[in-house]
Write a protein that holds these residues in place. Structure first.
Motif, PDB file in Angstrom:
ATOM      1  N   MET A  74       0.860  -1.180   0.000  1.00  0.00           N
ATOM      2  CA  MET A  74       0.000   0.000   0.000  1.00  0.00           C
ATOM      3  C   MET A  74       0.894   1.226   0.000  1.00  0.00           C
ATOM      4  O   MET A  74       1.916   1.253   0.699  1.00  0.00           O
ATOM      5  N   ALA A  75       0.546   2.233  -0.779  1.00  0.00           N
ATOM      6  CA  ALA A  75       1.297   3.486  -0.765  1.00  0.00           C
ATOM      7  C   ALA A  75       0.747   4.376   0.347  1.00  0.00           C
ATOM      8  O   ALA A  75      -0.440   4.712   0.349  1.00  0.00           O
ATOM      9  N   LEU A  76       1.606   4.724   1.297  1.00  0.00           N
ATOM     10  CA  LEU A  76       1.181   5.598   2.386  1.00  0.00           C
ATOM     11  C   LEU A  76       1.310   7.049   1.923  1.00  0.00           C
ATOM     12  O   LEU A  76       2.365   7.468   1.431  1.00  0.00           O
ATOM     13  N   LEU A  77       0.234   7.809   2.089  1.00  0.00           N
ATOM     14  CA  LEU A  77       0.164   9.179   1.609  1.00  0.00           C
ATOM     15  C   LEU A  77       0.311  10.156   2.766  1.00  0.00           C
ATOM     16  O   LEU A  77      -0.309   9.981   3.818  1.00  0.00           O
ATOM     17  N   ALA A  82       6.282  -1.950  13.416  1.00  0.00           N
ATOM     18  CA  ALA A  82       5.213  -1.216  12.745  1.00  0.00           C
ATOM     19  C   ALA A  82       4.315  -2.157  11.961  1.00  0.00           C
ATOM     20  O   ALA A  82       3.090  -2.011  11.957  1.00  0.00           O
ATOM     21  N   THR A  83       4.890  -3.156  11.313  1.00  0.00           N
ATOM     22  CA  THR A  83       4.108  -4.120  10.547  1.00  0.00           C
ATOM     23  C   THR A  83       3.171  -4.918  11.449  1.00  0.00           C
ATOM     24  O   THR A  83       2.032  -5.208  11.079  1.00  0.00           O
ATOM     25  N   LEU A  85       7.723   2.168   5.910  1.00  0.00           N
ATOM     26  CA  LEU A  85       7.911   0.895   5.217  1.00  0.00           C
ATOM     27  C   LEU A  85       7.175  -0.239   5.929  1.00  0.00           C
ATOM     28  O   LEU A  85       6.589  -1.118   5.292  1.00  0.00           O
ATOM     29  N   GLY A  86       7.205  -0.219   7.261  1.00  0.00           N
ATOM     30  CA  GLY A  86       6.481  -1.241   8.015  1.00  0.00           C
ATOM     31  C   GLY A  86       4.985  -1.135   7.840  1.00  0.00           C
ATOM     32  O   GLY A  86       4.291  -2.151   7.687  1.00  0.00           O
ATOM     33  N   LEU A  87       4.456   0.083   7.838  1.00  0.00           N
ATOM     34  CA  LEU A  87       3.015   0.281   7.646  1.00  0.00           C
ATOM     35  C   LEU A  87       2.590  -0.128   6.247  1.00  0.00           C
ATOM     36  O   LEU A  87       1.536  -0.757   6.063  1.00  0.00           O
ATOM     37  N   GLU A  88       3.372   0.233   5.246  1.00  0.00           N
ATOM     38  CA  GLU A  88       3.026  -0.121   3.870  1.00  0.00           C
ATOM     39  C   GLU A  88       3.013  -1.635   3.671  1.00  0.00           C
ATOM     40  O   GLU A  88       2.187  -2.163   2.921  1.00  0.00           O
ATOM     41  N   ALA A 146       2.148  -3.826   5.918  1.00  0.00           N
ATOM     42  CA  ALA A 146       0.978  -4.386   6.602  1.00  0.00           C
ATOM     43  C   ALA A 146      -0.346  -3.826   6.095  1.00  0.00           C
ATOM     44  O   ALA A 146      -1.401  -4.293   6.508  1.00  0.00           O
ATOM     45  N   LYS A 147      -0.306  -2.796   5.240  1.00  0.00           N
ATOM     46  CA  LYS A 147      -1.509  -2.060   4.833  1.00  0.00           C
ATOM     47  C   LYS A 147      -2.183  -1.460   6.059  1.00  0.00           C
ATOM     48  O   LYS A 147      -3.301  -1.779   6.430  1.00  0.00           O
ATOM     49  N   ASP A 148      -1.447  -0.549   6.666  1.00  0.00           N
ATOM     50  CA  ASP A 148      -1.878   0.156   7.874  1.00  0.00           C
ATOM     51  C   ASP A 148      -1.510   1.622   7.687  1.00  0.00           C
ATOM     52  O   ASP A 148      -0.587   1.944   6.929  1.00  0.00           O
ATOM     53  N   THR A 149      -2.205   2.520   8.374  1.00  0.00           N
ATOM     54  CA  THR A 149      -1.918   3.940   8.235  1.00  0.00           C
ATOM     55  C   THR A 149      -1.531   4.630   9.535  1.00  0.00           C
ATOM     56  O   THR A 149      -1.048   5.760   9.506  1.00  0.00           O
TER      57      THR A 149
END
Length: 239
Positions: free
Chosen positions: A3-6, A97-98, A133-136, A138-141
């Motif tokens: 997922m791209a974190l914006l 983060a993931t 990078l960890g959030l992306e 896992a698909k988390d924001t």
């Protein structure tokens, strides 16, 4: 990048973003996207959804985004880590983060070398990049909060007791008699020491503050291994 974190400065309108750098390269080279393709996106500390590529060049990608999904629930965990070796630190931060850890404390220990605190990975830019990078992955924001405490005794005596209020408090320490519990799924504070564990004095101070010492068996694990193993034992959301 699943997922791209914006970030706020990516938005050129309420429903349009322009991406450059690492995310652009991933969209072009890894995903092989083109105009009209849809990608998973999410706004930092906000909702997730889809972004449709409307323009793609060598220097920028423009997407129309629709954000209408909630991120996964965070783990009810306060994670306290003795400052790891720099070469491990970025991997541990990304992994935390993931896994959904949102409250991370870096603390000192007798076995933490002073040079560890000088690593460039502790700069604000590098911290944000690795948590991103960890959030992306896992698909988390929801961006984790990270706190740095370079003095062990003042932290344990002055701050830790309040942090432990209302939580099950644990310190992972080789050689203790109590195995790490499983399926806890309630507010928890977890302390993980450096390679080889905290010193007996440090374990004693953590226990005085309210922590229970627990172990993962007779094997001594690297911190980068111990973190995901301990967190996944404690929380069913990681299974």
């Amino acid at each position: 990048m699943n997922m791209a974190l914006l970030f706020d400065d990516d938005f050129v309108a309420t429903d349009r973003v322009v991406l450059r750098g690492r995310r652009l390269e991933h969209i072009r080279s890894v995903l092989g996207a083109s105009s009209g393709d849809q990608l998973s996106v999410g706004r930092v500390n906000g909702q997730m959804g889809l972004g449709e590529v409307v323009s793609l060049t060598d220097s920028r990608a423009e997407l129309i985004v629709v954000l209408n999904q909630q991120p996964p629930a965070p783990l009810p965990l306060t994670l306290m880590l003795a400052m790891p070796r720099p070469k491990m630190f970025r991997r541990i931060l990304q992994t935390s983060a993931t896994l959904g850890v949102k409250d991370i404390w870096l603390i000192n220990s007798y076995k933490v070398e002073k040079s560890f605190w000088q690593t460039p990975w502790l700069s604000d830019e590098n911290l944000r990049e690795n948590m991103t990078l960890g959030l992306e992955q896992a698909k988390d924001t929801a961006m984790p909060r990270l706190h740095i405490r370079k003095l062990f005794k003042p932290f344990v005596e002055d701050e830790l007791p309040a942090l432990l209020q209302g939580k099950r408090a644990l310190v992972a320490h080789p050689g203790t008699s109590t195995p790490c519990p499983t399926h806890v799924n309630s507010p928890t504070a977890l302390c993980i020491g450096p390679e080889g564990g905290f010193t007996p004095y440090e374990v004693g101070k953590l226990e005085e503050a309210g922590c229970q010492s627990v172990h993962l068996g007779p094997r001594i694990l690297r911190m980068e291994t111990a973190v995901p193993v301990l967190v996944s034992r404690l929380f069913d959301a990681c299974l």
